[in-house]
Design a protein around this motif. Structure first.
Motif, PDB file in Angstrom:
ATOM      1  N   UNK A 190       0.809  -1.221   0.000  1.00 45.05           N
ATOM      2  CA  UNK A 190       0.000   0.000   0.000  1.00 45.05           C
ATOM      3  C   UNK A 190       0.840   1.268   0.000  1.00 45.05           C
ATOM      4  N   UNK A 191       2.117   1.149   0.357  1.00 41.50           N
ATOM      5  CA  UNK A 191       2.997   2.315   0.318  1.00 41.50           C
ATOM      6  C   UNK A 191       3.511   2.524  -1.099  1.00 41.50           C
ATOM      7  N   UNK A 192       3.805   3.776  -1.432  1.00 46.61           N
ATOM      8  CA  UNK A 192       4.474   4.059  -2.694  1.00 46.61           C
ATOM      9  C   UNK A 192       5.961   3.748  -2.524  1.00 46.61           C
ATOM     10  N   UNK A 193       6.634   3.397  -3.607  1.00 46.72           N
ATOM     11  CA  UNK A 193       8.064   3.097  -3.533  1.00 46.72           C
ATOM     12  C   UNK A 193       8.824   4.303  -2.977  1.00 46.72           C
ATOM     13  N   UNK A 194       8.405   5.506  -3.328  1.00 45.34           N
ATOM     14  CA  UNK A 194       9.042   6.708  -2.795  1.00 45.34           C
ATOM     15  C   UNK A 194       8.955   6.782  -1.278  1.00 45.34           C
ATOM     16  N   UNK A 195       7.828   6.360  -0.713  1.00 52.72           N
ATOM     17  CA  UNK A 195       7.681   6.355   0.740  1.00 52.72           C
ATOM     18  C   UNK A 195       8.644   5.356   1.382  1.00 52.72           C
ATOM     19  N   UNK A 196       8.870   4.235   0.714  1.00 50.03           N
ATOM     20  CA  UNK A 196       9.807   3.234   1.225  1.00 50.03           C
ATOM     21  C   UNK A 196      11.236   3.775   1.153  1.00 50.03           C
ATOM     22  N   UNK A 197      11.594   4.349   0.005  1.00 48.45           N
ATOM     23  CA  UNK A 197      12.951   4.874  -0.193  1.00 48.45           C
ATOM     24  C   UNK A 197      13.264   5.945   0.844  1.00 48.45           C
ATOM     25  N   UNK A 198      12.425   6.967   0.894  1.00 51.63           N
ATOM     26  CA  UNK A 198      12.709   8.107   1.764  1.00 51.63           C
ATOM     27  C   UNK A 198      12.383   7.809   3.222  1.00 51.63           C
ATOM     28  N   UNK A 199      11.406   6.972   3.452  1.00 55.74           N
ATOM     29  CA  UNK A 199      11.020   6.680   4.823  1.00 55.74           C
ATOM     30  C   UNK A 199      11.981   5.775   5.559  1.00 55.74           C
ATOM     31  N   UNK A 200      12.587   4.823   4.834  1.00 52.68           N
ATOM     32  CA  UNK A 200      13.458   3.845   5.490  1.00 52.68           C
ATOM     33  C   UNK A 200      14.929   3.976   5.084  1.00 52.68           C
ATOM     34  N   UNK A 201      15.259   4.986   4.282  1.00 49.41           N
ATOM     35  CA  UNK A 201      16.631   5.254   3.851  1.00 49.41           C
ATOM     36  C   UNK A 201      17.253   4.057   3.151  1.00 49.41           C
ATOM     37  N   UNK A 202      16.585   3.602   2.094  1.00 43.51           N
ATOM     38  CA  UNK A 202      17.062   2.498   1.261  1.00 43.51           C
ATOM     39  C   UNK A 202      17.020   2.959  -0.198  1.00 43.51           C
ATOM     40  N   UNK A 203      17.539   2.141  -1.102  1.00 42.97           N
ATOM     41  CA  UNK A 203      17.548   2.469  -2.527  1.00 42.97           C
ATOM     42  C   UNK A 203      16.829   1.365  -3.284  1.00 42.97           C
ATOM     43  N   UNK A 204      15.795   1.720  -4.036  1.00 48.33           N
ATOM     44  CA  UNK A 204      15.085   0.745  -4.868  1.00 48.33           C
ATOM     45  C   UNK A 204      15.855   0.567  -6.168  1.00 48.33           C
ATOM     46  N   UNK A 205      16.220  -0.688  -6.457  1.00 50.51           N
ATOM     47  CA  UNK A 205      17.013  -0.987  -7.646  1.00 50.51           C
ATOM     48  C   UNK A 205      16.137  -1.527  -8.768  1.00 50.51           C
ATOM     49  N   UNK A 206      15.229  -2.429  -8.435  1.00 49.83           N
ATOM     50  CA  UNK A 206      14.378  -3.037  -9.463  1.00 49.83           C
ATOM     51  C   UNK A 206      13.070  -3.495  -8.838  1.00 49.83           C
ATOM     52  N   UNK A 207      12.050  -3.557  -9.674  1.00 49.69           N
ATOM     53  CA  UNK A 207      10.728  -4.008  -9.267  1.00 49.69           C
ATOM     54  C   UNK A 207      10.255  -5.055 -10.261  1.00 49.69           C
TER      55      UNK A 207
END
Length: 190
Positions: free
Chosen positions: A89-106
Motif C-alpha cells: 500500500x505504500x508508494x516506492x518513494x515512501x519506502x525509499x525516503x522513509x526507510x533510507x534504502x535504494x530501490x534498484x528493481x521491481x
C-alpha cells in the motif's frame, strides 16, 4: 623485491595515489585501531560481513549480494510482498525516503497492469506496492531493521520545507503537484 613496509607503501602511493589499502582481520578492536592509524585503509572482517548476510536472511529477506562501501556492509535484498505486509500500500518513494534504502528493481505482481512485464530497473517512485510485487533494495543492516520494525528513518512531522516565491501559476501548480506526491497529501492541502 623485499621492501620494508614503509617503502612499499610510499612506492604504491607514488605509482597510484588513489590506491587504497584493504586489510582483512577477524578482530574488531584491531580493525578499530587500524582505522585510527590508517584512515585511508579499509578493514574488512569477513565473519562480520557473513553475519550481516545471515541476519538479513533470518529477517525473511533473500540476500542476492553484499559488498562493503566505506565502513558499512550494503546488501542487495529482495522483498516479496504478501497480503498484510507492512509495506503493501505504500508508494516506492515512501519506502525509499522513509526507510533510507535504494530501490534498484521491481518485478510487478502478475495482473498489476504490467501486462507481462518482467523487471523494471529504477522503478517509478509513485508505484504503490501490492501483494505479489517483488522489490530489490540496496540497504544497510540498519535499513533492513527499520523496515522489519516499521520504524521510519525520517518522521513526516519533522520535515521543514521552504519554497521560494513562484511567479507563474504553472510553477505553483507543478510545485503543489510534486509536494502532494512526495508528502502523500491531497493536491488541495499541498
Amino acid at each position: 623485491a623485499n621492501l620494508a613496509d614503509g617503502q612499499a607503501r610510499r612506492l604504491t602511493h607514488a605509482l597510484n595515489p588513489d590506491c587504497r589499502l584493504v586489510i582483512r582481520t577477524d578482530e574488531q578492536r584491531l580493525a578499530e585501531h587500524l582505522a585510527d592509524l590508517l584512515p585511508r585503509a579499509e578493514s574488512i572482517m569477513p565473519y562480520q560481513v557473513a553475519a550481516d548476510a545471515f541476519v538479513a536472511s533470518a529477517l525473511g529477506e533473500r540476500v542476492h549480494a553484499l559488498f562493503r562501501l566505506g565502513q558499512r556492509t550494503i546488501l542487495l535484498a529482495e522483498f516479496q510482498f504478501v497480503a498484510g505486509d507492512s509495506l503493501v500500500g505504500l508508494r516506492i518513494g515512501e519506502v525509499i525516503y522513509g526507510f533510507a534504502v535504494v530501490a534498484v528493481a521491481l518485478v510487478p505482481a502478475p495482473g498489476d497492469g504490467a501486462q507481462g512485464a518482467s523487471s523494471v530497473t529504477l522503478p517509478d517512485i509513485d508505484h504503490r506496492l501490492v501483494a505479489g510485487d517483488r522489490l530489490l533494495l540496496l540497504s544497510t543492516m540498519d535499513g533492513l531493521r527499520r523496515i522489519e520494525n516499521g520504524q521510519r528513518a525520517l518522521l513526516p512531522d519533522t520535515w521543514v520545507l521552504e519554497i521560494p516565491p513562484l511567479l507563474m501559476s504553472e510553477q505553483r501548480f507543478e510545485a503543489a503537484h510534486l509536494l502532494a506526491r512526495f508528502a502523500s497529501m491531497s493536491l488541495a492541502e499541498a
